[in-house]
Design a protein around this motif. Structure first.
Motif, PDB file in Angstrom:
ATOM      1  N   LEU A 187       0.831  -1.209   0.000  1.00 36.49           N
ATOM      2  CA  LEU A 187       0.000   0.000   0.000  1.00 36.49           C
ATOM      3  C   LEU A 187       0.862   1.253   0.000  1.00 36.49           C
ATOM      4  N   ALA A 188       1.931   1.229   0.783  1.00 38.31           N
ATOM      5  CA  ALA A 188       2.788   2.423   0.904  1.00 38.31           C
ATOM      6  C   ALA A 188       3.333   2.850  -0.462  1.00 38.31           C
ATOM      7  N   ILE A 189       3.673   1.867  -1.295  1.00 39.94           N
ATOM      8  CA  ILE A 189       4.208   2.174  -2.632  1.00 39.94           C
ATOM      9  C   ILE A 189       3.173   2.964  -3.442  1.00 39.94           C
ATOM     10  N   GLU A 190       1.937   2.510  -3.393  1.00 40.25           N
ATOM     11  CA  GLU A 190       0.883   3.190  -4.167  1.00 40.25           C
ATOM     12  C   GLU A 190       0.539   4.552  -3.561  1.00 40.25           C
ATOM     13  N   PHE A 191       0.512   4.612  -2.228  1.00 43.13           N
ATOM     14  CA  PHE A 191       0.240   5.904  -1.577  1.00 43.13           C
ATOM     15  C   PHE A 191       1.333   6.922  -1.932  1.00 43.13           C
ATOM     16  N   ARG A 192       2.563   6.453  -1.996  1.00 42.47           N
ATOM     17  CA  ARG A 192       3.697   7.348  -2.312  1.00 42.47           C
ATOM     18  C   ARG A 192       3.483   7.999  -3.686  1.00 42.47           C
ATOM     19  N   LYS A 193       2.979   7.196  -4.642  1.00 45.26           N
ATOM     20  CA  LYS A 193       2.720   7.744  -5.985  1.00 45.26           C
ATOM     21  C   LYS A 193       1.624   8.806  -5.902  1.00 45.26           C
ATOM     22  N   LYS A 194       0.630   8.577  -5.048  1.00 43.77           N
ATOM     23  CA  LYS A 194      -0.515   9.493  -4.985  1.00 43.77           C
ATOM     24  C   LYS A 194      -0.179  10.807  -4.289  1.00 43.77           C
ATOM     25  N   VAL A 195       0.629  10.764  -3.227  1.00 51.50           N
ATOM     26  CA  VAL A 195       0.876  11.999  -2.461  1.00 51.50           C
ATOM     27  C   VAL A 195       1.955  12.866  -3.082  1.00 51.50           C
ATOM     28  N   GLY A 196       2.783  12.281  -3.937  1.00 47.88           N
ATOM     29  CA  GLY A 196       3.834  13.051  -4.587  1.00 47.88           C
ATOM     30  C   GLY A 196       4.910  13.516  -3.615  1.00 47.88           C
ATOM     31  N   ASP A 197       5.779  14.396  -4.101  1.00 50.31           N
ATOM     32  CA  ASP A 197       6.909  14.837  -3.277  1.00 50.31           C
ATOM     33  C   ASP A 197       6.480  15.766  -2.150  1.00 50.31           C
TER      34      ASP A 197
ATOM     35  N   GLY B 215       9.827  -4.719   4.243  1.00 52.02           N
ATOM     36  CA  GLY B 215       9.220  -3.576   3.546  1.00 52.02           C
ATOM     37  C   GLY B 215      10.285  -2.638   3.004  1.00 52.02           C
ATOM     38  N   ARG B 216      11.274  -2.351   3.824  1.00 48.08           N
ATOM     39  CA  ARG B 216      12.358  -1.445   3.395  1.00 48.08           C
ATOM     40  C   ARG B 216      13.097  -2.031   2.188  1.00 48.08           C
ATOM     41  N   LYS B 217      13.406  -3.339   2.278  1.00 51.05           N
ATOM     42  CA  LYS B 217      14.113  -3.997   1.156  1.00 51.05           C
ATOM     43  C   LYS B 217      13.258  -3.954  -0.109  1.00 51.05           C
ATOM     44  N   ASN B 218      11.976  -4.242   0.068  1.00 49.43           N
ATOM     45  CA  ASN B 218      11.056  -4.284  -1.073  1.00 49.43           C
ATOM     46  C   ASN B 218      10.990  -2.929  -1.783  1.00 49.43           C
ATOM     47  N   LEU B 219      10.886  -1.871  -0.987  1.00 49.23           N
ATOM     48  CA  LEU B 219      10.790  -0.533  -1.580  1.00 49.23           C
ATOM     49  C   LEU B 219      12.083  -0.147  -2.285  1.00 49.23           C
ATOM     50  N   ILE B 220      13.195  -0.485  -1.676  1.00 53.98           N
ATOM     51  CA  ILE B 220      14.492  -0.177  -2.311  1.00 53.98           C
ATOM     52  C   ILE B 220      14.604  -0.945  -3.630  1.00 53.98           C
ATOM     53  N   ASN B 221      14.236  -2.235  -3.579  1.00 55.49           N
ATOM     54  CA  ASN B 221      14.312  -3.059  -4.800  1.00 55.49           C
ATOM     55  C   ASN B 221      13.429  -2.519  -5.914  1.00 55.49           C
ATOM     56  N   LYS B 222      12.317  -1.898  -5.518  1.00 56.37           N
ATOM     57  CA  LYS B 222      11.395  -1.369  -6.531  1.00 56.37           C
ATOM     58  C   LYS B 222      11.695   0.092  -6.869  1.00 56.37           C
ATOM     59  N   GLY B 223      12.743   0.626  -6.278  1.00 56.99           N
ATOM     60  CA  GLY B 223      13.145   2.001  -6.590  1.00 56.99           C
ATOM     61  C   GLY B 223      12.200   3.054  -6.043  1.00 56.99           C
ATOM     62  N   VAL B 224      11.525   2.716  -4.943  1.00 58.18           N
ATOM     63  CA  VAL B 224      10.598   3.679  -4.332  1.00 58.18           C
ATOM     64  C   VAL B 224      11.312   4.372  -3.169  1.00 58.18           C
ATOM     65  N   PHE B 225      11.429   5.680  -3.264  1.00 58.18           N
ATOM     66  CA  PHE B 225      12.098   6.430  -2.200  1.00 58.18           C
ATOM     67  C   PHE B 225      11.129   7.456  -1.611  1.00 58.18           C
ATOM     68  N   GLY B 226      11.489   7.968  -0.438  1.00 55.45           N
ATOM     69  CA  GLY B 226      10.665   9.016   0.164  1.00 55.45           C
ATOM     70  C   GLY B 226       9.620   8.495   1.119  1.00 55.45           C
ATOM     71  N   VAL B 227       9.626   7.177   1.371  1.00 59.81           N
ATOM     72  CA  VAL B 227       8.711   6.615   2.369  1.00 59.81           C
ATOM     73  C   VAL B 227       9.478   6.484   3.688  1.00 59.81           C
ATOM     74  N   GLU B 228       8.846   6.919   4.782  1.00 61.36           N
ATOM     75  CA  GLU B 228       9.492   6.801   6.091  1.00 61.36           C
ATOM     76  C   GLU B 228       9.071   5.495   6.758  1.00 61.36           C
ATOM     77  N   PHE B 229       9.945   4.960   7.595  1.00 63.74           N
ATOM     78  CA  PHE B 229       9.663   3.680   8.265  1.00 63.74           C
ATOM     79  C   PHE B 229       9.679   3.880   9.778  1.00 63.74           C
ATOM     80  N   ILE B 230       8.625   3.421  10.428  1.00 66.40           N
ATOM     81  CA  ILE B 230       8.571   3.537  11.888  1.00 66.40           C
ATOM     82  C   ILE B 230       8.043   2.236  12.475  1.00 66.40           C
TER      83      ILE B 230
END
Lengths: 179, 246
Positions: free
Chosen positions: B73-83, B100-115
């Motif tokens: 979900l975070a990947i899709e939300f990241r696209k929707k909220v933009g920078d 999750g962190r590995k998955n996002l890095i592998n998919k080239g998704v940046f700008g998501v915070e992890f808590i």
């Protein structure tokens, strides 16, 4: 869930997205509607939705647990004529529309709905796939009353979608009938 | 019995549930995505897509994804909220968060915070987020009412909560097939693919212990949400609840 109910829920999602896009782009303002809940029913179709306005956002819900500020009830053809510029007060005078509650709020909602120009095909393709979206697009083109003869346009959409979702063979027959 | 809760079909001390759930997810984290694809025949991707479509999230919004696991979900939300927006992927389980962190890095998704956080105690100010999502996570939360109250607190007015979760089907035939699948196939597949039958037994049991659609809707409203509605997916095997704070 019945296929038709799924279709209408998709419509509420599309309508919600379209309305909020207008608000985000600054094309319409809804500050006067903030905090209002408006019930909206098409009497000849199983379409009964509620518009909830909060903090510059609109939610389109199928049911609410709270009283509404205004309830609007009308037939689908009246709704279409309203969207095409018919005067709300005149329709009220002719008893073609029923409004319980604040008429001014109802007028604001109608004004807002008039602004919605949904490219159903484009939006639907994002989550139904291009083939179904293309069929939806063809069906919605029949929504325009200038294309209508004597049939109810929403009935045409209903029949077409039911055919598409339940029986694709019947849908092919439907397409030939309406082409 | 007071101070006990369910862990699947077992009754356990309330204080123990969190660590038992943690053990389950520590065990399945590495194969989580693969197992989701296999067990749901890929349908979990459609359910999540439907959730995103229902979210009404837009450019600049702040979104918290609770129990976000591998970040679908975070990947899709990241696209929707933009920078200009903000997406926080959270999970109580460090192993899942790392996946999750590995998955996002592998998919080239940046700008998501992890808590890493517990949904019952959300470390955010009141009225912070436009949208909070929790997909296939609520049934593992020990005190669901407390978690829902916390979500309400951190949502802005006009914000919404999305709960995607296994639920209850009305269809007798589907229920029979689903029960057979849950208690005969899922465990076996868990054993073969993830070498962990017990965790997948918990999965099947925890689904049955989760509140049905109407009960969960009542819980959302009891947590002070002004509106809540749900939509059944795949015949009610899964339901999406949407709570709105006015």
């Amino acid at each position: 869930m019945q296929p038709f109910a799924i279709f209408w829920h998709k419509q509420t999602i599309i309508l919600e997205q379209a309305l909020n896009r207008l608000i985000t782009n600054g094309e319409v303002g809804i500050s006067v509607l903030n905090g209002k809940t408006i019930g909206f029913s098409l009497q000849d179709l199983p379409l009964d939705v509620h518009f909830v306005c909060a903090n510059e956002r609109i939610f389109v819900l199928s049911a609410t647990n709270k009283p509404t500020d205004v309830d609007i009830k009308l037939k689908s053809m009246v709704f279409i004529s309203l969207l095409h510029g018919e005067d709300l007060t005149e329709l009220l005078r002719q008893d073609k529309i029923s409004i319980h509650g604040d008429v001014k709020t109802a007028q604001l909602l109608v004004d807002l709905l008039k602004e919605v120009d949904i490219d159903l095909e484009e939006i639907a393709s994002k989550y139904t796939g291009d083939i179904i979206a293309n069929q939806l697009g063809k069906l919605t083109k029949k929504f325009n009353p200038t294309n209508m003869e004597s049939n109810n346009p929403l009935e045409i959409i209903k029949d077409g979608l039911t055919a598409l979702l339940i029986n694709p063979i019947k849908f092919e027959q439907y397409k030939h009938k309406n082409s | 019995m007071e101070n006990t809760t369910h862990f699947g079909f077992k009754q356990v001390a309330t204080n123990d549930k969190q660590s038992l759930v943690r053990d389950v997810f520590n065990s399945v984290a590495g194969k989580y995505d693969l197992m989701n694809d296999v067990l749901s025949f890929g349908a979990h991707r459609l359910w999540k897509r439907y959730t995103i479509a229902s979210s009404n999230v837009k450019d600049g919004d702040k979104v918290l994804d609770i129990a976000g696991g591998t970040g679908d979900l975070a990947i899709e939300f990241r696209k929707k909220v933009g920078d200009s927006g903000q997406v926080i992927l959270s999970d109580i389980n460090a192993a899942m968060l790392n996946e999750g962190r590995k998955n996002l890095i592998n998919k080239g998704v940046f700008g998501v915070e992890f808590i890493q956080l517990n949904a019952e105690y959300l470390p955010f100010d009141n009225s912070t987020f436009d949208c909070v999502s929790i997909a296939f996570g609520l049934r593992n939360v020990t005190d669901k009412d407390q978690a829902l109250k916390e979500v309400y607190r951190i949502l802005k007015p006009g914000g919404c909560l999305l709960i995607l979760e296994f639920s209850t089907t009305d269809s007798a035939l589907l229920k029979k097939l689903y029960d057979f699948y849950s208690f005969n196939i899922i465990q076996k597949l868990g054993g073969i693919i993830a070498d962990d039958e017990a965790s997948y037994q918990y999965l099947a049991e925890s689904i049955r212990k989760h509140p049905d659609q109407e009960t969960l809707k009542g819980m959302v409203l009891d947590a002070s949400f002004d509106f809540c509605e749900y939509h059944n997916l795949s015949g009610g095997i899964v339901a999406l609840h949407k709570g709105i704070k006015v």
